[in-house]
Design an enzyme around this catalytic site. Structure first.
Site, PDB file in Angstrom:
ATOM      1  N   SER A 278      32.206  20.773  31.301  1.00  0.00           N
ATOM      2  CA  SER A 278      33.636  20.207  30.506  1.00  0.00           C
ATOM      3  C   SER A 278      33.095  19.693  29.174  1.00  0.00           C
ATOM      4  O   SER A 278      32.206  19.292  28.875  1.00  0.00           O
ATOM      5  CB  SER A 278      34.054  18.962  31.543  1.00  0.00           C
ATOM      6  OG  SER A 278      34.919  18.276  30.891  1.00  0.00           O
ATOM      7  N   LYS A 284      30.463  17.616  35.142  1.00  0.00           N
ATOM      8  CA  LYS A 284      31.006  18.273  36.160  1.00  0.00           C
ATOM      9  C   LYS A 284      30.710  19.722  35.906  1.00  0.00           C
ATOM     10  O   LYS A 284      29.785  20.062  35.250  1.00  0.00           O
ATOM     11  CB  LYS A 284      32.572  18.464  35.225  1.00  0.00           C
ATOM     12  CG  LYS A 284      33.537  17.192  35.461  1.00  0.00           C
ATOM     13  CD  LYS A 284      34.762  17.472  35.126  1.00  0.00           C
ATOM     14  CE  LYS A 284      35.612  18.217  36.210  1.00  0.00           C
ATOM     15  NZ  LYS A 284      36.830  18.541  35.942  1.00  0.00           N
ATOM     16  N   ASN A 286      32.484  22.952  37.201  1.00  0.00           N
ATOM     17  CA  ASN A 286      33.839  23.399  37.560  1.00  0.00           C
ATOM     18  C   ASN A 286      33.471  24.759  38.149  1.00  0.00           C
ATOM     19  O   ASN A 286      32.659  25.579  37.860  1.00  0.00           O
ATOM     20  CB  ASN A 286      34.681  23.416  36.374  1.00  0.00           C
ATOM     21  CG  ASN A 286      35.010  22.332  35.763  1.00  0.00           C
ATOM     22  OD1 ASN A 286      35.222  21.112  36.441  1.00  0.00           O
ATOM     23  ND2 ASN A 286      35.185  21.914  34.392  1.00  0.00           N
ATOM     24  N   ARG A 317      64.594  63.626  38.569  1.00  0.00           N
ATOM     25  CA  ARG A 317      63.743  63.402  37.652  1.00  0.00           C
ATOM     26  C   ARG A 317      64.527  62.042  37.100  1.00  0.00           C
ATOM     27  O   ARG A 317      65.675  61.928  36.524  1.00  0.00           O
ATOM     28  CB  ARG A 317      63.602  64.306  36.513  1.00  0.00           C
ATOM     29  CG  ARG A 317      63.077  65.808  36.730  1.00  0.00           C
ATOM     30  CD  ARG A 317      61.575  65.559  36.886  1.00  0.00           C
ATOM     31  NE  ARG A 317      60.877  65.351  35.710  1.00  0.00           N
ATOM     32  CZ  ARG A 317      60.513  66.198  34.946  1.00  0.00           C
ATOM     33  NH1 ARG A 317      60.930  67.535  35.081  1.00  0.00           N
ATOM     34  NH2 ARG A 317      59.847  65.760  33.780  1.00  0.00           N
TER      35      ARG A 317
END
Length: 455
Positions: A278, A284, A286, A317
Site C-alpha cells: 500500500s 499490507k 493485498n 446476411r
C-alpha cells in the site's frame, strides 16, 4: 497509441496474455484471410475450376509480407470490410490479370467467418494448455493437503471441518469438466464456411461442393452441413464456454481473497518484494492477481451476453449483429487469457498456512463440532432432541466463554450415556472430516483415467 487495457503497454500483460493478443491481432487475422484465399485457389486449380496457372500465381502472392497496411486500412474504411481490400492487393500483385481468379465463388463473410474459426482454434488451444496447467496445480494442492483440516464456511460463517485438499479437489473437478466441454464443442465449432452470397454456392456452376470439401480439408476444418452466415450458435457457444471458465477462475479468486484477510490468513498469493503493498500502509499485503481475475471475468461475462445478442440476425446476411462478434470475441478471449495466466501464477505459488487453518477451527472453543456431537448423541437421545439440547449448550458455551467439551461433559443427561473420551472424539476435527479424503482420491483418479485429447 494503445487506448485499451488489453493493448496497454503498462497493463496489457496483467489483463491479458501476449500469445492470445497475437492470435487476435490484425497481422494474424489478415494472415488467415490469405491462408484461406491461398487454399481456395489451390483446390480450385486442382479441380479445374480456375486455370492452374492462375492458381499458382495466386498462391505465390498470398503472402503477409506483400500487404500494404495503409492501403488495407483506407480501403476497409471505404468499403466497410477488409476482404475486398485484401483480394485487391493479391490481384494487383499477380501477373497478366491472373489474380482475377482469386476469391472465385466466395463472399466476404465466407472468408471472414472461416478466418475467425481458425483464430478460435488457435485461441482454444491456448486455453486448453492453461486449463491443463491449472488442473495440474490444483491436483498437486489436493494431493498435498488431502488430510489437512480447514474449516468449511457457509454464508461466510464457520460450518464444519473439511480439508484443504477437498477444497482444491472440488474446484479441480470443475476445471476438468471444462476440459471435457472443450473437447465436446470442438467438432461443432471448428467448422469452416464457404457458401457464397446467400449460402447456396450459386456463384459456382460446377464443382461447388467439391470445392467446399477440398477447402475445408486443406484448412483442417470440418465441412458445414449447410451455410451458417446468420445462424451463430457456435460462436455464441465459444463465448459461453469461456464465460464458464471465467466463473471457475472467479471462484478461485474469491476464495483466495477471503482467505487472505488478516483475520483469516490461511493462504496467500505468491510473495514478491513490494507486491500488493500500500502507498500509505506498509504492513499490507493485498491480493493482486485475484483482483485482475475478478475484473477480467466480469467483463468477459458481459461479452458472452453480447455474443448471444449477435445470434439475433436477420435473414441470410445480417445488418449489424455480425459486427458485435468482431468487438466481443477477441476481447473475451484476451480477457480470459489474462485471468487464466493470473490463476496459474496464484495456484503454482500459493502459500498455505496449515497451522493457521487449525487455529481457525479451534477459535470457537469447539462449537464447529456441534453437528458431530448432535449426530453422536442421536442414537442415545434422539436426533431432534439432541439438536435442541446441543443448540442450548452452544449458547451456554458462548455466554460463559467455555470450551464446548466441558459444557457437554458436565451435562447430566449427556454424561449418563456418553463418557468424556467419546465426547472428545465427537469434538476432534481430524476425526470428523467425513469422506473428504475419499472424494479427493476420486477426483484425482478420474483425472488420471481421462483419455488423451485428440491431436
Amino acid at each position: 497509441m494503445p487506448s485499451t487495457i488489453i493493448d496497454s503497454r503498462i497493463f496489457g500483460d496483467m489483463f491479458s496474455d501476449a500469445r492470445m493478443r497475437d492470435v487476435w491481432s490484425d497481422e494474424n487475422r489478415t494472415s488467415k484471410y490469405l491462408d484461406i484465399e491461398r487454399a481456395l485457389a489451390k483446390v480450385q486449380g486442382a479441380l479445374g475450376i480456375i486455370p492452374r496457372e492462375a492458381a499458382d500465381e495466386i498462391v505465390k502472392n498470398c503472402e503477409l509480407s506483400m500487404i500494404d497496411w495503409d492501403k488495407l486500412k483506407a480501403k476497409t474504411e471505404q468499403i466497410g470490410y477488409p476482404i475486398i481490400a485484401v483480394v485487391n492487393q493479391i490481384n494487383a500483385n499477380c501477373r497478366n490479370g491472373l489474380g482475377e481468379f482469386c476469391h472465385w465463388g466466395a463472399t466476404t463473410q465466407d472468408i471472414t467467418d472461416t478466418a475467425t474459426v481458425l483464430q478460435i482454434r488457435e485461441g482454444l488451444a491456448l486455453v486448453e494448455q492453461d486449463l491443463d496447467e491449472i488442473g495440474d496445480a490444483l491436483a498437486a494442492l489436493a494431493r498435498k493437503y488431502r488430510d489437512t483440516p480447514i474449516i468449511g464456511r457457509s454464508n461466510l460463517q464457520q460450518a464444519t471441518p473439511i480439508t484443504f485438499g477437498y477444497k482444491m479437489a472440488s474446484i479441480l473437478a470443475g476445471i476438468d469438466r471444462h476440459r471435457e466441454r472443450l473437447q465436446q464443442l470442438k467438432p461443432r465449432v471448428l467448422v469452416g464456411e464457404f457458401g457464397g452470397a446467400s449460402g447456396t454456392l450459386s456463384s459456382l456452376e460446377k464443382g461447388a461442393m467439391e470445392t467446399q470439401t477440398a477447402l475445408m480439408q486443406e484448412l483442417g476444418l470440418a465441412q458445414p452441413l449447410i451455410s451458417w452466415h446468420t445462424v451463430r450458435d457456435t460462436i455464441a457457444e465459444v463465448g459461453a464456454f469461456l464465460a464458464l471458465v471465467g466463473g471457475s477462475l472467479g471462484k478461485i479468486a474469491m476464495d483466495v481473497k477471503l482467505m487472505m484477510q488478516t483475520e483469516v490468513a490461511e493462504v496467500f498469493e505468491p510473495f514478491a518484494p513490494g507486491r500488493g503493498s500500500s502507498s500509505t500502509m506498509p504492513q499490507k499485503r493485498n491480493p493482486i492477481s485475484c483482483l485482475y481475475i475478478h475484473a477480467n471475468i466480469s467483463v468477459a461475462r458481459q461479452h458472452a451476453a453480447a455474443l448471444m445478442d449477435a445470434m439475433v440476425a436477420d435473414h441470410e446476411r445480417s445488418t449489424g449483429p455480425w459486427e458485435i462478434e468482431w468487438v466481443a470475441l477477441p476481447e473475451i478471449f484476451c480477457l480470459i487469457s489474462g485471468a487464466l495466466k493470473q490463476a496459474k501464477f496464484v495456484l503454482k505459488g500459493l502459500e498455505v498456512d496449515a497451522t493457521r487453518m487449525r487455529a481457525n477451527i479451534d477459535m470457537t472453543n469447539g462449537l464447529v463440532m456441534s453437528e458431530a456431537v448432535m449426530m453422536g448423541l442421536g442414537p442415545y437421545i434422539g436426533r431432534e432432541h439432541a439438536h435442541d439440547l446441543v443448540y442450548d449448550l452452544c449458547r451456554e458455551a458462548i455466554e460463559e466463554n467455555r470450551p464446548l467439551i466441558d459444557i457437554l461433559t458436565a451435562h447430566p443427561e449427556i454424561s449418563r450415556h456418553v463418557k468424556r473420551a467419546q465426547l472428545e472424539a465427537f469434538c476432534d476435527p481430524g476425526r470428523n472430516l467425513g469422506q473428504a479424503g475419499v472424494m479427493v482420491d476420486r477426483v484425482l483418479a478420474h483425472r488420471g483415467s481421462r483419455p488423451s485429447a485428440p491431436a
